[in-house]
Design an enzyme around this catalytic site. Structure first.
Site, mmCIF file in Angstrom:
data_model
loop_
_atom_site.group_PDB
_atom_site.id
_atom_site.type_symbol
_atom_site.label_atom_id
_atom_site.label_comp_id
_atom_site.label_asym_id
_atom_site.label_seq_id
_atom_site.Cartn_x
_atom_site.Cartn_y
_atom_site.Cartn_z
ATOM 1 N N SER A 1 5.491 5.678 8.582
ATOM 2 C CA SER A 1 4.863 5.246 7.679
ATOM 3 C C SER A 1 5.837 5.260 6.528
ATOM 4 C CB SER A 1 3.199 5.362 7.779
ATOM 5 O OG SER A 1 3.072 5.709 5.052
ATOM 6 N N ASN B 1 5.345 5.843 3.466
ATOM 7 C CA ASN B 1 4.525 6.426 2.080
ATOM 8 C C ASN B 1 3.905 8.603 2.901
ATOM 9 O OD1 ASN B 1 3.633 4.178 1.203
ATOM 10 N ND2 ASN B 1 1.795 3.595 3.043
ATOM 11 N N THR B 2 4.304 8.634 3.403
ATOM 12 C CA THR B 2 4.303 9.886 3.237
ATOM 13 C C THR B 2 5.767 10.459 3.581
ATOM 14 O OG1 THR B 2 2.208 10.351 4.690
ATOM 15 C CG2 THR B 2 4.152 11.958 4.660
ATOM 16 N N ASN C 1 1.089 -1.160 0.488
ATOM 17 C CA ASN C 1 0.043 0.273 -0.271
ATOM 18 C C ASN C 1 0.796 1.613 0.414
ATOM 19 O OD1 ASN C 1 -0.521 2.186 2.382
ATOM 20 N ND2 ASN C 1 0.290 0.000 3.399
ATOM 21 N N PHE D 1 -1.949 8.348 3.853
ATOM 22 C CA PHE D 1 -2.757 8.664 5.219
ATOM 23 C C PHE D 1 -4.240 9.519 4.600
ATOM 24 C CE2 PHE D 1 1.230 9.376 8.469
ATOM 25 C CZ PHE D 1 1.245 9.274 7.986
ATOM 26 N N ASN E 1 5.111 -1.443 11.353
ATOM 27 C CA ASN E 1 5.291 -0.542 10.356
ATOM 28 C C ASN E 1 4.894 -1.983 9.564
ATOM 29 O OD1 ASN E 1 2.986 0.526 9.118
ATOM 30 N ND2 ASN E 1 3.803 3.245 10.121
ATOM 31 N N LYS F 1 4.527 3.507 16.944
ATOM 32 C CA LYS F 1 4.890 2.389 15.791
ATOM 33 C C LYS F 1 6.073 2.648 14.710
ATOM 34 C CE LYS F 1 1.868 -0.317 12.830
ATOM 35 N NZ LYS F 1 0.735 -0.209 12.490
#
Length: 346
Positions: A185, A187-188, A116, A120, A252, A223
């Site tokens: 994460s 993805n940011t 993925n 967010f 994560n 996390k």
């Protein structure tokens, strides 16, 4: 029936589209009088032996839904009806944001995993808090712990990230039982830079200062990514001790692509994103074991990554986790997963 009939049908559709379709149907169905009670009878396993008291909270069972599944706090009631002892909502950001362009959720069927790069996507911390208050006022006897996973908006520079985390913390404070600080994460852009020792210490110290000013402070967890080196994990242990946060969630998703069964060309076409599910199981367990052993078990760990059975959950618990979370395996294994894991842990 789920894995042989329903799952192949669901997999004929885009992963994100079918997620929203199925969760919308679940909400609709369980709103019909009597169906929620029937669902609880089928999927909730009530047994005092499953209770766990961790960082001052009593969990009805040790199996939770990880952040990412219910980003906007819309499914806490339904997930409780499916047997989860706790639900972590989010990641939520102070302001609503659409996330990364679609498609951004991909199945790795041969690996029983996902990639993925959601970014967010959520409706904001304020609306999530209001939905949680409504759930709390109408929980109908459901026993479920709720965690709030908070992050920063994509367009907020790292130098101003603390303000975003404080805004999310304040918005959710009276609506959740514990907090999770998400700096891991992939993805940011630039978010994982906040995992470095100095910015992370500053961030957690400020949140703890805010937390301790409250009449009843809430547990704050961190996390972390599975891609940290042993040296970085040593830093995490030191930061937990220095800041006095309640514990760690490990882990994560991973940016690694090692040992995937899925064809490399297909994985390459998917591109960037974090891998979750079975490919993450061994690494997440190794991180849990390292943190637990090196810290002497001085703080609780919630284990997440590749848990699809009671044996997988026990592996995490034996490595040092106090609780476990699932997400990807719920998609592959179906609605009875929490009950199967809990039964196997008795």
């Amino acid at each position: 029936m789920y894995t042989r009939i329903i799952l192949p049908l669901l997999f004929r559709f885009d992963a994100e589209t079918i997620h929203h379709t199925v969760t919308s149907f679940l909400k609709f169905a369980l709103a019909i009088p009597g169906l929620s009670a029937l669902c609880r009878k089928l999927y909730v396993l009530e047994d005092k032996r499953l209770e766990r008291t961790v960082f001052g909270l009593t969990f009805p069972n040790p199996v939770g839904m990880a952040a990412g599944f219910d980003k906007n706090a819309e499914l806490v009631s339904e997930l409780s009806d499916l047997g989860f002892g706790f639900v972590e909502i989010g990641t939520v950001t102070p302001r609503p944001q659409p996330g990364n362009p679609r498609p951004r959720l991909f199945r790795l069927k041969a690996d029983r995993g996902l990639i993925n790069r959601m970014g967010f996507n959520n409706k904001g911390a304020g609306p999530a808090a209001e939905r949680l208050r409504q759930f709390s006022a109408n929980r109908g006897g459901r026993r479920v712990i709720v965690g709030g996973n908070i992050g920063k908006n994509k367009d907020t520079p790292n130098e101003q990230a603390l303000n975003d985390y404080l805004l999310g913390f304040r918005a959710l404070f009276d609506a959740v039982d514990y907090f999770v600080v998400n700096v891991s994460s992939p993805n940011t852009p630039g978010l994982r830079d906040l995992q470095e020792r100095e910015p992370l210490t500053n961030l957690l110290t400020a949140l703890q200062t805010e937390n301790r000013q409250q009449p009843a402070p809430k547990p704050i967890l961190l996390k972390i990514a599975p891609d940290l080196t042993d040296g970085q994990l040593d830093d995490i242990i030191a930061i937990v001790a220095e800041t006095g946060i309640a514990g760690v969630i490990a882990t994560n998703t991973t940016i690694g692509r090692d040992n995937l069964v899925t064809d490399a060309a297909q994985v390459g076409q998917i591109g960037a994103g974090g891998v979750s599910g079975q490919p993450l199981r061994e690494r997440s367990t190794a991180v849990i074991r390292y943190l637990h052993e090196r810290s002497g078990g001085t703080f609780p760990i919630i284990g997440v990554g590749g848990i699809a059975s009671a044996d997988d959950a026990r592996e995490k618990l034996d490595a040092g986790a106090s609780l476990v979370q699932v997400y990807t395996s719920f998609i592959y294994e179906g609605p009875a997963l929490a009950k199967r894991i809990n039964r196997g842990l008795l």
